[in-house]
Scaffold this motif. Structure first.
Motif, short mmCIF file in Angstrom:
data_model
loop_
_atom_site.label_atom_id
_atom_site.label_comp_id
_atom_site.label_asym_id
_atom_site.label_seq_id
_atom_site.Cartn_x
_atom_site.Cartn_y
_atom_site.Cartn_z
N ILE A 148 0.85 -1.20 0.00
CA ILE A 148 0.00 0.00 0.00
C ILE A 148 0.88 1.25 0.00
O ILE A 148 0.62 2.20 -0.74
N ALA A 149 1.93 1.26 0.82
CA ALA A 149 2.84 2.41 0.87
C ALA A 149 3.53 2.61 -0.48
O ALA A 149 3.78 3.75 -0.89
N GLY A 150 3.82 1.51 -1.17
CA GLY A 150 4.47 1.62 -2.47
C GLY A 150 3.53 1.87 -3.62
O GLY A 150 3.97 2.12 -4.75
N GLY A 151 2.23 1.80 -3.37
CA GLY A 151 1.25 2.07 -4.41
C GLY A 151 1.03 0.93 -5.38
O GLY A 151 0.52 1.15 -6.49
N ASN A 152 1.40 -0.30 -4.99
CA ASN A 152 1.23 -1.43 -5.91
C ASN A 152 0.43 -2.58 -5.29
O ASN A 152 0.63 -3.74 -5.62
N SER A 153 -0.46 -2.25 -4.37
CA SER A 153 -1.29 -3.28 -3.75
C SER A 153 -2.44 -3.65 -4.69
O SER A 153 -3.06 -2.79 -5.32
N LEU A 154 -2.70 -4.97 -4.78
CA LEU A 154 -3.81 -5.44 -5.63
C LEU A 154 -5.16 -5.09 -5.02
O LEU A 154 -6.17 -5.03 -5.75
N ASP A 155 -5.19 -4.87 -3.71
CA ASP A 155 -6.47 -4.64 -3.03
C ASP A 155 -6.75 -3.15 -2.79
O ASP A 155 -7.83 -2.80 -2.32
N VAL A 156 -5.76 -2.31 -3.01
CA VAL A 156 -5.97 -0.85 -2.88
C VAL A 156 -5.74 -0.25 -4.26
O VAL A 156 -4.60 -0.09 -4.71
N ILE A 157 -6.80 0.06 -4.94
CA ILE A 157 -6.74 0.52 -6.32
C ILE A 157 -6.82 2.05 -6.33
O ILE A 157 -7.86 2.63 -5.96
N GLU A 158 -5.71 2.69 -6.68
CA GLU A 158 -5.66 4.15 -6.75
C GLU A 158 -6.00 4.60 -8.17
O GLU A 158 -5.36 4.16 -9.14
N ILE A 159 -7.00 5.45 -8.29
CA ILE A 159 -7.49 5.91 -9.59
C ILE A 159 -7.38 7.42 -9.66
O ILE A 159 -7.77 8.14 -8.73
N ASP A 160 -6.85 7.90 -10.78
CA ASP A 160 -6.77 9.34 -11.02
C ASP A 160 -8.07 9.80 -11.67
O ASP A 160 -8.38 9.43 -12.80
#
Length: 537
Positions: A82-94
């Motif tokens: 999550i801290a690295g921004g590459n978690s499969l379960d935390v999807i960050e969308i612009d």
């Protein structure tokens, strides 16, 4: 290993690391601890105050292997991903580049699937206000009743652009601009970690320039390290970013308030020749005047934002100007700032603004003119022709002579303090109330002297003047007036305030008589002839 900028290297990893957002971190910690988790959150605030960082911390708290917990471990696979921004379960969308209906439909399809590793599947949509209306409407049903394993976290800098139907389905958290003192402290923390010598004045200069955004401040510090090396001074900050020192802004304000036109213009020219940004200097000047206004209203309100040395300057300048005049000054400079944005010669507009401001401070206000006319009328007889200069207020020398005359009159009154009449005593009190205390003076002018009873000066107010009596009756104002009474009489007199309904009819009769007297004043007659005017009731 690649270099990591300060804004990423020192990004907050726990709720306790958030700077200046205690109200948000406390609420979220309690929600996680009590398992009172909403299905959708909305973080609102200006750039660089921690919206995305807060969203990631919340995601780690929910998906940490020890969670849900208010203190995510930061070392498990879920936390690190999550801290690295590459978690499969935390999807960050612009939201700016994924704002179409098709993007939202794809999101709705994926919502049905269970998380890969974590406890929840979390959708973090940044700049959510960029979604189109159609995309928002496509998201409504899913947002209102998502599956149990799904959480939505939105972040935006412009909440007014988010549909009300979306806002009503989210728990909203407003992140504030971070006080300058807290930013300066955090910069010193980074400097200590990086073994950099950062002068306190330099840290405050960066904090002021960041305007409440911690990320901006960290980026500026990063740039300064590249420019200066291991030692950063205030001068370095001012030179690199074109800022003006707080002391210079304070000096400029002082020269304006004291009416020192040549000195104020000289200081402006010095800053211009040094390459300072005139728009930035104007913004700093308005910000200082705003701080001065707040300081006059409530001095301790600036403890977190303003350096102690600057507070001393504010205290000195607060004695030089009344609140009404200060408001006019801010309006004048704000109007000039608007014109400067599109003007090719910004210095010219700045010079004109300074000259106009100093001239306006030297002119008498309508209240002062009316007060002087009242003094002339009460004094009886025809005043000398030269008193017109005092009434107009345009000549500082004339105002000085008037002040001397008033002081002489007060001295005479004090010599006869043992036999002074109550009405004359109250007139002396009104003359001693400074222009800076406009509310007190206006309230005192509405009072009627009913006499002295023992050690009490009895004042009556008409029914319509009860608000004025309330202002006069506050502890601070009452103490101030009683101090003036002691200075004039040498006695400890107390105020006794009452509402008297009979004063209303008396006021009407006095007003009618005073209006006729006012019309017959030689000065008023001269003004009528000069401007071809007429007096209306």
């Amino acid at each position: 290993m690649n270099y990591e900028v300060f804004a990423r290297k020192y990004r907050p990893q726990t709720f306790d690391d958030l700077v200046g957002q205690t109200h948000v971190s406390r609420t979220l910690k309690n929600a996680v601890a009590q398992n009172r988790l909403a299905h959708a959150y909305l973080f609102v605030g200006p750039r660089g105050v921690g919206k995305t960082s807060t969203a990631r911390i919340l995601a780690k708290s929910l998906n940490c292997i020890k969670g849900p917990t208010i203190t995510p471990c930061g070392v498990c696979d879920n936390c690190r991903e999550i801290a690295g921004g590459n978690s499969l379960d935390v999807i960050e969308i612009d939201g700016a580049s994924n704002n179409s209906v098709e993007d939202v439909r794809q999101l709705r399809e994926n919502v049905r699937y269970a998380p890969a590793k974590g406890r929840y599947k979390i959708y973090l949509i940044d700049e959510v206000h960029m979604l189109s209306s159609a995309a928002f409407n496509a998201l409504l049903k899913t947002l209102e009743e998502p599956p149990d394993h799904v959480k939505f976290i939105f972040a935006t800098t412009e909440p007014q652009k988010v549909l009300a139907t979306i806002l009503s389905r989210c728990q909203r958290f407003d992140l504030h601009r971070i006080p300058a003192n807290l930013i300066a402290q955090h910069l010193q923390f980074i400097a200590k970690k990086e073994k950099i010598t950062l002068q306190p004045a330099a840290a405050h200069a960066i904090a002021r320039g960041a305007e409440g955004g911690l990320r901006d401040a960290e980026s500026m510090l990063d740039q300064l390290v590249a420019f200066c090396g291991e030692t950063i001074t205030e001068g370095d900050v001012l030179n690199v970013f074109g800022f003006t020192s707080e002391q210079t802004v304070s000096d400029l304000t002082g020269r304006v308030l004291r009416g020192e036109t040549p000195e104020a213009i000289d200081l402006l020219h010095e800053q211009c020749e040094a390459g300072k940004d005139m728009m930035r200097l104007m913004a700093d000047l308005i910000a200082y005047l705003r701080d001065l206004l707040v300081f006059k209203a409530k001095p301790d309100a600036l403890n977190e934002d303003v350096d102690p040395d600057v507070q001393k300057s504010l205290a000195a300048h607060a004695e030089l100007i009344s609140t009404d005049r200060l408001l006019e000054l801010i309006d004048q400079f704000a109007a000039t700032e608007g014109r400067m944005k599109w003007a090719p010669n910004k210095k010219l507009h700045f010079e004109v603004a300074i000259i106009k401001a100093i001239q306006s401070l030297g002119q008498a206000t309508l209240d002062e003119v009316i007060e002087k006319l009242g003094e002339l009328r009460d004094g009886g007889g025809g005043p000398p022709r030269k008193s017109a200069a005092v009434v107009a207020g345009a000549s500082p020398a004339a105002r000085t002579r008037a002040a001397g005359t008033a002081a002489t009159t007060e001295a005479r009154v004090e010599e006869k303090s043992d036999t002074i009449e109550p009405q004359r005593l109250w007139e002396c009190v009104l003359a001693k109330i400074p222009a800076q205390k406009g509310f007190v003076r206006n309230s005192a002018s509405a009072a009627h002297v009913l006499g002295i009873e023992g050690r009490n000066l009895k004042l009556g107010f008409a029914s319509g003047d009860k608000a004025a009596m309330d202002i006069m009756g506050t502890q601070a104002n009452r103490k101030f007036v009683e101090t003036l009474l002691h200075e004039i009489t040498g006695k400890d007199l107390s105020l006794k305030l009452t509402v008297n309904a009979e004063l209303a009819s008396r006021n009407a009769a006095v007003t009618e008589h005073s209006t006729q007297d006012f019309k017959d004043e030689p000065l008023i007659q001269e003004a009528i002839e000069l401007f071809n005017a007429r007096v209306t009731s």
